[in-house]
Write a protein that holds these residues in place. Structure first.
Motif, PDB file in Angstrom:
ATOM      1  N   ARG A 600       0.466  -0.209  -0.706  1.00  0.00           N
ATOM      2  CA  ARG A 600       0.375   1.170  -1.164  1.00  0.00           C
ATOM      3  C   ARG A 600       0.039   2.088   0.006  1.00  0.00           C
ATOM      4  NH1 ARG A 600      -5.325   2.053  -4.456  1.00  0.00           N
ATOM      5  NH2 ARG A 600      -6.617   2.372  -2.614  1.00  0.00           N
ATOM      6  N   GLU A 601       0.325   3.378  -0.173  1.00  0.00           N
ATOM      7  CA  GLU A 601       0.018   4.363   0.858  1.00  0.00           C
ATOM      8  C   GLU A 601      -1.501   4.515   1.009  1.00  0.00           C
ATOM      9  OE1 GLU A 601       2.114   6.215   2.864  1.00  0.00           O
ATOM     10  OE2 GLU A 601       3.612   4.792   2.159  1.00  0.00           O
ATOM     11  N   LYS A 602      -1.914   4.810   2.236  1.00  0.00           N
ATOM     12  CA  LYS A 602      -3.354   4.934   2.483  1.00  0.00           C
ATOM     13  C   LYS A 602      -3.932   6.190   1.836  1.00  0.00           C
ATOM     14  CE  LYS A 602      -3.303   2.344   6.823  1.00  0.00           C
ATOM     15  NZ  LYS A 602      -3.610   2.378   8.277  1.00  0.00           N
ATOM     16  N   GLU A 603      -3.112   7.220   1.675  1.00  0.00           N
ATOM     17  CA  GLU A 603      -3.589   8.455   1.065  1.00  0.00           C
ATOM     18  C   GLU A 603      -2.432   9.100   0.313  1.00  0.00           C
ATOM     19  OE1 GLU A 603      -2.911  11.310   4.981  1.00  0.00           O
ATOM     20  OE2 GLU A 603      -4.924  10.564   4.508  1.00  0.00           O
ATOM     21  N   PRO A 604      -2.715  10.013  -0.627  1.00  0.00           N
ATOM     22  CA  PRO A 604      -1.620  10.661  -1.373  1.00  0.00           C
ATOM     23  C   PRO A 604      -0.674  11.414  -0.442  1.00  0.00           C
ATOM     24  CG  PRO A 604      -3.737  11.046  -2.442  1.00  0.00           C
ATOM     25  CD  PRO A 604      -4.054  10.412  -1.116  1.00  0.00           C
ATOM     26  N   GLN A 605       0.623  11.323  -0.759  1.00  0.00           N
ATOM     27  CA  GLN A 605       1.660  11.953   0.055  1.00  0.00           C
ATOM     28  C   GLN A 605       2.558  12.794  -0.841  1.00  0.00           C
ATOM     29  OE1 GLN A 605       2.054  11.718   3.397  1.00  0.00           O
ATOM     30  NE2 GLN A 605       0.326  10.311   3.687  1.00  0.00           N
ATOM     31  N   VAL A 606       3.105  13.848  -0.264  1.00  0.00           N
ATOM     32  CA  VAL A 606       4.073  14.672  -0.978  1.00  0.00           C
ATOM     33  C   VAL A 606       5.440  14.000  -0.919  1.00  0.00           C
ATOM     34  CG1 VAL A 606       5.281  16.880  -0.990  1.00  0.00           C
ATOM     35  CG2 VAL A 606       2.830  16.802  -0.547  1.00  0.00           C
ATOM     36  N   GLY A 607       6.081  13.842  -2.063  1.00  0.00           N
ATOM     37  CA  GLY A 607       7.428  13.274  -2.128  1.00  0.00           C
ATOM     38  C   GLY A 607       7.483  11.774  -1.966  1.00  0.00           C
ATOM     39  N   VAL A 608       6.364  11.074  -2.060  1.00  0.00           N
ATOM     40  CA  VAL A 608       6.327   9.614  -1.917  1.00  0.00           C
ATOM     41  C   VAL A 608       5.653   9.044  -3.165  1.00  0.00           C
ATOM     42  CG1 VAL A 608       5.563   7.642  -0.574  1.00  0.00           C
ATOM     43  CG2 VAL A 608       6.218   9.761   0.584  1.00  0.00           C
ATOM     44  N   ALA A 609       6.411   8.275  -3.966  1.00  0.00           N
ATOM     45  CA  ALA A 609       5.888   7.644  -5.175  1.00  0.00           C
ATOM     46  C   ALA A 609       6.071   6.144  -5.081  1.00  0.00           C
ATOM     47  CB  ALA A 609       6.590   8.193  -6.420  1.00  0.00           C
ATOM     48  N   THR A 610       5.204   5.421  -5.755  1.00  0.00           N
ATOM     49  CA  THR A 610       5.239   3.959  -5.742  1.00  0.00           C
ATOM     50  C   THR A 610       5.812   3.447  -7.057  1.00  0.00           C
ATOM     51  OG1 THR A 610       3.260   3.946  -4.357  1.00  0.00           O
ATOM     52  CG2 THR A 610       3.878   1.870  -5.409  1.00  0.00           C
ATOM     53  N   GLY A 611       6.921   2.714  -6.955  1.00  0.00           N
ATOM     54  CA  GLY A 611       7.540   2.105  -8.129  1.00  0.00           C
ATOM     55  C   GLY A 611       7.342   0.599  -8.127  1.00  0.00           C
ATOM     56  N   LEU A 612       7.828  -0.047  -9.162  1.00  0.00           N
ATOM     57  CA  LEU A 612       7.729  -1.500  -9.299  1.00  0.00           C
ATOM     58  C   LEU A 612       9.122  -2.051  -9.558  1.00  0.00           C
ATOM     59  CD1 LEU A 612       4.564  -1.682 -11.580  1.00  0.00           C
ATOM     60  CD2 LEU A 612       4.672  -2.200  -9.154  1.00  0.00           C
TER      61      LEU A 612
END
Length: 815
Positions: A600-612
């Motif tokens: 996962r990303e270390k911190e929230p990002q604009v335009g970046v989402a985590t899917g499965l």
């Protein structure tokens, strides 16, 4: 009729002579021996009454002695009798010259000649108009060259015939002259005779000529090989006779009959079905009448040995104890509760019935989860023999059904061969990698497996080599596969699918501690009392040196640690410096970590989402990135994604455009920007209907410039109205989320029922939130930032672009 032919005048009558397996062609001169009285009478009548002309027609079936109209072909050849020679045995030798092809129909009037009834036919003669064009000349030249090549292989063609063929410049005439010299079936010759177009007739003649060239070449090779073999056999026979003479002088002569008597005794003592016993007795009787030196003697002897070596009715006695079976399964495997429960159910039913005909178990799961080893444990818990057959790469049907005994080196199929090795007719039979079979011109092995795995049919499985019905219904068949969709549907329908998904981190730790580590310490010659491996070290190996659903790579890494400790033991003359392996010492033994723990990303990002996502190797985290740029409304999708995910991306963008007012966007926001959607790790193919809400969340985040929570993962397909549709592989996806340090997972509402299949440890550590609509997703996925901090972030250069997309720059966007 084609334009290349004209018909002659009707009403011409000729006597009919029928031919057996011979077809007469125009312009061919052929000598024939005539023996039937009706045929001799027709020849005599043609000589006396019809100016030596006669109609020759081929019979459809040569066995018919007195053929009628239905027994003859509709087209024949009008011929002239050139010469007649009477032979002492009453037959005549007639030299015929073909003149024209003709259709015919019988005339009711018949005449009698010297006591024999001769049929008359009304013939319709066909006149041929050969074309003269470049195509015809090219085909003539090609065919004449093929004839020259054929003459070098077939020495029966006279030089005069070759010269005559090389001088012909008409396609129809060339075909008629060549066909009588080809050694093909009379039905093929008749088919060429009936072709009315000259070019088409010559093309068919050329095709048959090329086939004869190939066959003749193979015949020469076979004759040469047989000649060499005969010379070798003669040498072997001479040496064998000398050996027999020496043994006779020494009193050690072999008695072939004594050997056959021994086979008969084995047969009488063998427990087998009656039909197999009768077949073996017949083959032994045939063997008594053969000389031992003949090649067929060895073939028959091998066949008898196969019949006698098979465990026809031999069933290994087993005592089923459910508690003991459950204990063995738990000793060999950690977890896998559902497969174990299904196996115990099978064994429980088997204790109540003498013979069980039930479903075939099929274990489906990623590599390394224990499918094959679970089959071995079933054999051990039931007291049966274990047989394993790998089907990976099998593409020949004979591998399953066997070869017919007409082939040199023929053998039974792998099923029968495996039963011979097992020496019992009720083993646990593991058909490994059933999804990796393929098919080609040698047949489809998956289709051959249908009879093997069907409980209603395998009571009489017929192997091509044995040519006897063999009962496979006592066998406990288990199949394994990595990918269910690769198994053909008819074959999949005959099996009960049991899915084995990946292991949890806690399960891998227990498997490594209880199974893998003791096994590798023993294999590498290490004393468990001298080596201590902490749980922290094993977790470090699991997290940073492996990334898999199973434990195969984990075992390799543990083996690597044990080898390095073994080297230290040898160098230290029995002492190990790193006798205690801890989390900090793993790096010195295995080197640089291969993976980063958690994706996962270390911190929230604009335009970046985590899917499965679901893959054959288990679940994976899938990052989706969206970048906006000034442009003209172009949408680009990269990352080696399939058609389904591309459609999901377009559907997500259309959903946002249809609800632009609710998001505070201008109605024409898309006209002044270019959208680039990217899924990292572009070398890995990705596809499937489960990334719709992830793509939509990334797009909305980029358009509104609101960061996406980095501890939230999501899965689900989206419709144009924003509804979230159900997905598959929920258990594997939640395992991936847990492995990637995700805390909250958004799943479709319709998949809430599937949570029963998810282990309690996963449900306890994850916050699983069902959603029905994108309106439910966005408040949970987007970071709830204050309005004044809405456009704060590291990518400040995109703030003006996001502001320009809104209807009123003074108002913050809502979500």
């Amino acid at each position: 009729m084609p334009d290349t032919y004209t018909t002659g005048t009707g009403g011409m009558q000729l006597p009919v002579m029928t031919l057996r397996e011979v077809v007469m062609f125009p312009r061919a001169i052929v000598p024939l021996f005539v023996g039937r009285k009706a045929s001799i009478a027709a020849v005599e009548h043609a000589l006396e009454q019809y100016n030596k002309r006669i109609l020759l027609v081929a019979q459809k079936e040569p066995e018919v002695e007195t053929p009628g109209q239905d027994d003859l072909f509709a087209m024949g050849a009008i011929c002239k009798i050139l010469q007649l020679l009477r032979l002492p045995d009453g037959t005549v030798k007639v030299l015929f010259e073909g003149q024209n092809r003709a259709y015919w129909r019988p005339v009711e009037d018949r005449f009698s000649f010297e006591g024999e009834s001769v049929a008359l036919a009304e013939v319709q003669m066909l006149q041929e108009n050969d074309p003269d064009n470049p195509e015809a000349r090219a085909l003539i030249r090609t065919t004449q060259e093929a004839v020259q090549k054929y003459s070098k292989i077939n020495k029966q063609l006279a030089q005069e015939t070759l010269m005559a063929i090389s001088s012909i410049d008409r396609p129809g005439r060339l075909a008629d002259v060549i066909m009588p010299h080809l050694k093909v079936e009379y039905t093929q010759k008749q088919a060429v005779l009936e072709v009315q177009d000259p070019l088409e007739r010559l093309e068919q003649t050329y095709a048959l000529l090329e086939g004869e060239i190939e066959v003749s070449s193979l015949e020469r090779q076979i004759k040469s090989r047989v000649k060499d073999q005969m010379q070798s056999n003669q040498r072997d026979y001479y040496l064998n006779e000398q050996l027999k003479a020496i043994k006779k002088e020494m009193g050690q002569e072999d008695d072939p009959q004594a050997e056959l008597d021994e086979l008969l005794e084995r047969l009488q003592a063998k427990d087998m079905p009656d039909h197999a016993r009768e077949k073996a007795e017949k083959e032994i009787k045939k063997l008594r009448q053969m000389p031992p030196s003949s090649a067929e003697y060895t073939v028959v002897r091998n066949y008898i040995d196969w019949i006698l070596d098979l465990p026809w009715n031999h069933l290994k006695q087993t005592e089923l104890d459910l508690q003991q079976a459950e204990q063995i399964l738990d000793e060999d495997h950690y977890g896998l509760e559902k497969p174990k429960q299904r196996i115990l159910e099978y064994l429980a039913v088997q204790t109540l019935v003498e013979k069980m005909q039930g479903s075939i178990l099929c274990f489906v799961g990623p590599p390394g989860v224990g499918k094959t080893s679970l089959s071995k444990s079933i054999a051990r818990s039931t007291g049966r023999e274990f047989v394993r057959l790998s089907l990976g790469g099998v593409r020949d049907e004979a591998e399953i059904r066997g070869h017919r005994r007409t082939y040199v080196g023929a053998l039974p199929g792998k099923i029968i061969q495996s039963l011979k090795r097992a020496q019992s007719n009720n083993p646990v039979f593991c058909l490994d990698e059933v999804d990796k079979m393929s098919m080609d011109f040698r047949g489809d092995p998956s289709a051959a497996l249908l009879e093997v795995l069907d409980p209603e049919q395998n009571v009489a499985f017929n192997d091509h080599y044995l040519d006897l019905d063999y009962d496979l219904s006592h066998i406990f068949f288990i199949t394994t596969a990595n990918y269910l969709e690769a198994i053909p549907a008819p074959l999949r329908d005959r099996m009960e699918i049991i899915k084995l998904s990946g292991y949890l981190e806690t399960e891998k730790l227990q498997i490594a501690r209880k199974f893998l580590l003791p096994k590798q310490l023993h294999k590498n010659g290490l004393d468990p009392e001298q080596v201590s491996v902490s749980d922290g070290a094993l977790l470090e190996v699991i997290r940073r040196y492996t990334r898999e659903a199973g434990v195969r790579n984990l075992e390799r890494q543990i083996a690597s640690i044990c080898r390095k400790l073994a080297k230290e033991k040898v160098e230290g003359k029995g002492e190990i410096r790193s006798s205690k392996v801890t989390k900090t010492s793993v790096g010195s033994l295995l080197g640089v970590p291969d993976y980063r723990y958690g994706q996962r990303e270390k911190e929230p990002q604009v335009g970046v989402a985590t899917g499965l996502a679901w893959t054959e190797m288990g679940g994976e985290l899938l990052l989706v990135e969206v970048a906006l740029m000034p442009g003209k409304g172009k949408v680009e999708i990269t990352g080696k994604i399939g058609d389904v995910m591309q459609e999901s991306a377009r559907a997500a963008l259309s959903y946002i455009r249809s609800r632009s007012d609710l998001f505070g966007l201008r109605s024409d926001f898309y006209e002044g920007i270019d959208v680039h959607v990217h899924v990292p790790e572009g070398a890995t193919p990705k596809d499937g209907p489960s990334a719709g809400i992830t793509l939509a969340t990334s797009l909305i985040s980029a358009l509104l410039h609101i960061p996406v929570r980095n501890d939230v993962a999501m899965t689900g397909e989206i419709t144009l109205r924003g509804r979230v549709l159900p997905i598959g592989g929920l258990r594997e996806k939640l395992l991936a989320a847990h492995r990637g340090l995700i805390r909250t997972v958004l799943i479709p509402k319709d998949n809430e029922k599937d949570l029963k299949e998810v282990p309690e440890a996963i449900r306890r550590d994850l916050e699983i939130l069902p959603v029905e609509h994108m309106d439910d997703v966005l408040p949970l996925a987007l970071l709830d930032s204050p309005a004044e901090n809405l456009f704060c972030g590291r990518d400040d250069e995109n703030i003006p672009l996001a502001r320009r997309l809104r209807k009123e720059e003074s108002l913050p966007p809502t979500h």
